[in-house]
Design an enzyme around this catalytic site. Sequence first.
Site, PDB file in Angstrom:
ATOM      1  N   GLY A  81      -9.380  48.145  44.732  1.00 19.78           N
ATOM      2  CA  GLY A  81     -10.654  48.625  44.270  1.00 19.78           C
ATOM      3  C   GLY A  81     -10.700  48.658  42.814  1.00 19.78           C
TER       4      GLY A  81
ATOM      5  CE  LYS B 266     -13.487  39.789  39.097  1.00 20.30           C
ATOM      6  NZ  LYS B 266     -12.261  40.890  39.401  1.00 20.30           N
TER       7      LYS B 266
END
Length: 239
Positions: free
Chosen positions: A24, A47
């Site tokens: 998660g 990211k």
Amino acid sequence: MNKVIKDTPRARGYFVTGTDTGVGKTLVASALVHLHAARGLRSAGMKPVASGASFDGERWRNDDADALSAASNLALPPALVNPFLFRSATAPHLAAREEGKHISIDHLERCYRDICAAAEVVIVEGAGGFLVPLDDDHNSDALAARLRLPAIMVVGIRLGCINHALLTQLAIRAKSLPLAGWVANHIDADEPYAQAMVESLTRRIDAPLLGELPWMDATDAGRAAQLLDAAALGLPAVH
């Protein structure tokens, strides 16, 4: 050896890591972006490395990078949000090798600096666990150390998570990075000892519990943001 780029901006933000893959991290990272944006801060997600992509007819995309972009209140080029995107959903160094590419920590830092020039808060989501390899010589912890952001650890509450969390805590401390806190994410709806695991981790992790996320049948970063402890992160309440 990577050359250290001087004067890396100390943007307000965090390096979000996890005890494993699939715990998660993207949900928590996106929630953190939401949390800061709701307080009027220019908030962006990054990211640096993503494995696993699909082609939408125009470009290759990654769900995690897209989720971070959706949570942000800044429009940033995909090449900054996700500098290294690989098609195969495997460890980054293996995916990079398959495509004949090399993950450059120097390039990742430059992208981070560029985001910092536009954002007040940058939430950086690592790939996999804290020690996942990026190339033959560097793991994800090398990137975390280069960016010098405090870490937030996401613990997927399931069998084995206590050991994984304590080992991850040790690895973060070994890089002399502050552990700003951790998030308990209930990823196994059928785990009978879930709450006992959270209580055990709370006693053993030397950082505040920033939130406990219930099992969700659908990802909802906005809801997750409401379950995080903004005060523990030094943020004011939203009225």
